[in-house]
Design a protein around this motif. Structure first.
Motif, PDB file in Angstrom:
ATOM      1  N   GLU A 138       0.815  -1.262   0.085  1.00  0.00           N
ATOM      2  CA  GLU A 138       0.147   0.073  -0.035  1.00  0.00           C
ATOM      3  C   GLU A 138       0.868   1.176   0.068  1.00  0.00           C
ATOM      4  O   GLU A 138       1.595   1.433   0.841  1.00  0.00           O
ATOM      5  CB  GLU A 138      -0.943  -0.166   1.213  1.00  0.00           C
ATOM      6  CG  GLU A 138      -1.993   1.252   1.211  1.00  0.00           C
ATOM      7  CD  GLU A 138      -2.800   0.859   2.280  1.00  0.00           C
ATOM      8  OE1 GLU A 138      -3.845   1.692   2.420  1.00  0.00           O
ATOM      9  OE2 GLU A 138      -3.160  -0.207   2.868  1.00  0.00           O
ATOM     10  N   PRO A 139       1.009   1.912  -1.205  1.00  0.00           N
ATOM     11  CA  PRO A 139       1.871   2.930  -1.292  1.00  0.00           C
ATOM     12  C   PRO A 139       1.463   4.272  -0.198  1.00  0.00           C
ATOM     13  O   PRO A 139       0.429   4.210   0.144  1.00  0.00           O
ATOM     14  CB  PRO A 139       1.762   3.527  -2.575  1.00  0.00           C
ATOM     15  CG  PRO A 139       0.420   2.893  -3.281  1.00  0.00           C
ATOM     16  CD  PRO A 139       0.205   1.813  -2.307  1.00  0.00           C
ATOM     17  N   LEU A 161      -1.706   6.362  -5.557  1.00  0.00           N
ATOM     18  CA  LEU A 161      -1.552   4.932  -6.496  1.00  0.00           C
ATOM     19  C   LEU A 161      -0.885   5.436  -7.903  1.00  0.00           C
ATOM     20  O   LEU A 161       0.124   4.720  -8.132  1.00  0.00           O
ATOM     21  CB  LEU A 161      -2.823   4.242  -6.684  1.00  0.00           C
ATOM     22  CG  LEU A 161      -2.787   2.856  -7.299  1.00  0.00           C
ATOM     23  CD1 LEU A 161      -1.877   1.894  -6.671  1.00  0.00           C
ATOM     24  CD2 LEU A 161      -3.860   2.555  -8.271  1.00  0.00           C
ATOM     25  N   TYR A 162      -1.488   6.373  -8.623  1.00  0.00           N
ATOM     26  CA  TYR A 162      -0.972   6.696  -9.719  1.00  0.00           C
ATOM     27  C   TYR A 162       0.602   7.473  -9.708  1.00  0.00           C
ATOM     28  O   TYR A 162       1.208   7.242 -10.547  1.00  0.00           O
ATOM     29  CB  TYR A 162      -1.882   7.473 -10.579  1.00  0.00           C
ATOM     30  CG  TYR A 162      -3.027   6.528 -10.893  1.00  0.00           C
ATOM     31  CD1 TYR A 162      -2.904   5.606 -12.081  1.00  0.00           C
ATOM     32  CD2 TYR A 162      -4.536   6.733 -10.149  1.00  0.00           C
ATOM     33  CE1 TYR A 162      -4.008   4.986 -12.467  1.00  0.00           C
ATOM     34  CE2 TYR A 162      -5.297   5.855 -10.657  1.00  0.00           C
ATOM     35  CZ  TYR A 162      -5.291   5.108 -11.802  1.00  0.00           C
ATOM     36  OH  TYR A 162      -6.287   4.187 -12.078  1.00  0.00           O
ATOM     37  N   ASN A 195      -9.553  -1.540 -11.166  1.00  0.00           N
ATOM     38  CA  ASN A 195     -10.722  -0.700 -10.320  1.00  0.00           C
ATOM     39  C   ASN A 195     -11.748  -1.767  -9.888  1.00  0.00           C
ATOM     40  O   ASN A 195     -12.517  -2.342 -10.462  1.00  0.00           O
ATOM     41  CB  ASN A 195     -11.442   0.445 -11.016  1.00  0.00           C
ATOM     42  CG  ASN A 195     -10.392   1.638 -11.551  1.00  0.00           C
ATOM     43  OD1 ASN A 195      -9.625   2.123 -10.568  1.00  0.00           O
ATOM     44  ND2 ASN A 195     -10.251   1.660 -12.525  1.00  0.00           N
ATOM     45  N   ASN A 196     -12.136  -1.868  -8.520  1.00  0.00           N
ATOM     46  CA  ASN A 196     -12.849  -2.746  -7.821  1.00  0.00           C
ATOM     47  C   ASN A 196     -13.594  -1.985  -6.749  1.00  0.00           C
ATOM     48  O   ASN A 196     -13.267  -0.988  -6.183  1.00  0.00           O
ATOM     49  CB  ASN A 196     -12.125  -4.016  -7.255  1.00  0.00           C
ATOM     50  CG  ASN A 196     -11.275  -4.675  -8.301  1.00  0.00           C
ATOM     51  OD1 ASN A 196     -11.707  -5.174  -9.166  1.00  0.00           O
ATOM     52  ND2 ASN A 196      -9.958  -4.497  -8.215  1.00  0.00           N
ATOM     53  N   PRO A 197     -14.854  -2.368  -6.190  1.00  0.00           N
ATOM     54  CA  PRO A 197     -15.337  -1.811  -5.179  1.00  0.00           C
ATOM     55  C   PRO A 197     -14.605  -1.827  -3.910  1.00  0.00           C
ATOM     56  O   PRO A 197     -14.690  -0.890  -3.154  1.00  0.00           O
ATOM     57  CB  PRO A 197     -16.845  -2.585  -5.054  1.00  0.00           C
ATOM     58  CG  PRO A 197     -17.168  -3.434  -6.501  1.00  0.00           C
ATOM     59  CD  PRO A 197     -15.503  -3.585  -6.676  1.00  0.00           C
ATOM     60  N   TRP A 198     -13.638  -2.660  -3.837  1.00  0.00           N
ATOM     61  CA  TRP A 198     -12.974  -2.724  -2.414  1.00  0.00           C
ATOM     62  C   TRP A 198     -11.483  -2.123  -2.663  1.00  0.00           C
ATOM     63  O   TRP A 198     -10.700  -2.179  -1.911  1.00  0.00           O
ATOM     64  CB  TRP A 198     -12.796  -4.261  -2.001  1.00  0.00           C
ATOM     65  CG  TRP A 198     -12.420  -5.208  -3.230  1.00  0.00           C
ATOM     66  CD1 TRP A 198     -13.363  -5.966  -3.917  1.00  0.00           C
ATOM     67  CD2 TRP A 198     -11.203  -5.360  -3.730  1.00  0.00           C
ATOM     68  NE1 TRP A 198     -12.691  -6.597  -5.068  1.00  0.00           N
ATOM     69  CE2 TRP A 198     -11.354  -6.311  -5.064  1.00  0.00           C
ATOM     70  CE3 TRP A 198      -9.940  -5.001  -3.800  1.00  0.00           C
ATOM     71  CZ2 TRP A 198     -10.481  -6.828  -5.814  1.00  0.00           C
ATOM     72  CZ3 TRP A 198      -8.961  -5.409  -4.677  1.00  0.00           C
ATOM     73  CH2 TRP A 198      -9.221  -6.391  -5.487  1.00  0.00           C
ATOM     74  N   GLY A 199     -11.233  -1.416  -3.995  1.00  0.00           N
ATOM     75  CA  GLY A 199     -10.164  -0.807  -4.057  1.00  0.00           C
ATOM     76  C   GLY A 199      -9.415  -0.954  -5.509  1.00  0.00           C
ATOM     77  O   GLY A 199     -10.072  -1.812  -6.258  1.00  0.00           O
ATOM     78  N   ARG A 200      -8.417  -0.382  -5.682  1.00  0.00           N
ATOM     79  CA  ARG A 200      -7.597  -0.379  -6.949  1.00  0.00           C
ATOM     80  C   ARG A 200      -6.257  -1.329  -6.658  1.00  0.00           C
ATOM     81  O   ARG A 200      -5.593  -1.387  -5.807  1.00  0.00           O
ATOM     82  CB  ARG A 200      -7.282   0.729  -7.698  1.00  0.00           C
ATOM     83  CG  ARG A 200      -8.295   1.614  -7.862  1.00  0.00           C
ATOM     84  CD  ARG A 200      -8.265   2.735  -8.450  1.00  0.00           C
ATOM     85  NE  ARG A 200      -7.923   3.871  -7.595  1.00  0.00           N
ATOM     86  CZ  ARG A 200      -7.726   5.126  -7.944  1.00  0.00           C
ATOM     87  NH1 ARG A 200      -7.549   5.555  -9.101  1.00  0.00           N
ATOM     88  NH2 ARG A 200      -7.448   6.250  -6.847  1.00  0.00           N
ATOM     89  N   PHE A 216      -1.784  -1.659  -4.007  1.00  0.00           N
ATOM     90  CA  PHE A 216      -3.151  -1.658  -3.688  1.00  0.00           C
ATOM     91  C   PHE A 216      -3.193  -0.228  -2.898  1.00  0.00           C
ATOM     92  O   PHE A 216      -2.674   0.358  -2.212  1.00  0.00           O
ATOM     93  CB  PHE A 216      -3.564  -2.669  -2.588  1.00  0.00           C
ATOM     94  CG  PHE A 216      -4.705  -2.558  -1.784  1.00  0.00           C
ATOM     95  CD1 PHE A 216      -5.997  -3.008  -2.625  1.00  0.00           C
ATOM     96  CD2 PHE A 216      -4.934  -2.177  -0.674  1.00  0.00           C
ATOM     97  CE1 PHE A 216      -7.173  -2.687  -1.937  1.00  0.00           C
ATOM     98  CE2 PHE A 216      -5.951  -1.959  -0.034  1.00  0.00           C
ATOM     99  CZ  PHE A 216      -7.376  -2.310  -0.560  1.00  0.00           C
ATOM    100  N   GLU A 217      -4.693   0.506  -3.581  1.00  0.00           N
ATOM    101  CA  GLU A 217      -5.262   1.553  -2.850  1.00  0.00           C
ATOM    102  C   GLU A 217      -6.738   1.111  -2.352  1.00  0.00           C
ATOM    103  O   GLU A 217      -7.341   0.846  -3.418  1.00  0.00           O
ATOM    104  CB  GLU A 217      -4.992   2.611  -3.781  1.00  0.00           C
ATOM    105  CG  GLU A 217      -5.389   4.006  -3.389  1.00  0.00           C
ATOM    106  CD  GLU A 217      -5.486   5.025  -4.371  1.00  0.00           C
ATOM    107  OE1 GLU A 217      -4.467   5.901  -4.233  1.00  0.00           O
ATOM    108  OE2 GLU A 217      -6.032   5.088  -5.496  1.00  0.00           O
TER     109      GLU A 217
END
Length: 118
Positions: free
Chosen positions: A68-69, A73-74, A93-98, A113-114
């Motif tokens: 987890e940065p 993320l970008y 891209n997911n409901p629980w994060g990227r 992970f973000e």
């Protein structure tokens, strides 16, 4: 029942190259370095780099470490790309994060992970 993760071990072909990737490129703290075993730490987790046996044909599957940065993320993708890291596919891209998937210097799968905004 496991109460946490103590250490993650990753097989590596070239210890010097792997320590440089995890230490310099990803910015983890190098705790110890040897020919067959090196340790790095991040946020209390020890990551062990284990020299591959001569009979192994290279990276095929295995553990995936997700980081987890500390920054967007970008922005981290740009920073790592500028350092020579190649990402696999697009950001998922997911409901629980990227999730952004990339390989380490030894061919092991890694991810950024973000979590979703709260």
């Amino acid at each position: 029942m496991a109460s946490g993760v103590a250490t993650v071990w990753l097989p590596v072909e070239d210890m010097g190259r792997a320590v440089k990737f995890y230490g310099e490129t990803l910015g983890l703290t190098v705790k110890s370095e040897g020919d067959d075993w090196s340790e790095l730490t991040t946020d209390g987790l020890t990551i062990g780099l284990n020299g591959r046996e001569d009979t192994h044909d290279g990276a095929t599957g295995g553990a995936v470490i997700t980081f987890e940065p500390d920054i967007d993320l970008y922005d981290e993708i740009v920073r790592l790309t500028d350092a020579g890291v190649e990402f696999v596919g697009e950001v998922s891209n997911n409901p629980w994060g990227r999730i952004a998937t990339f390989k380490d210097s030894e061919g092991n799968d890694l991810q950024l992970f973000e979590p979703p905004p709260s």
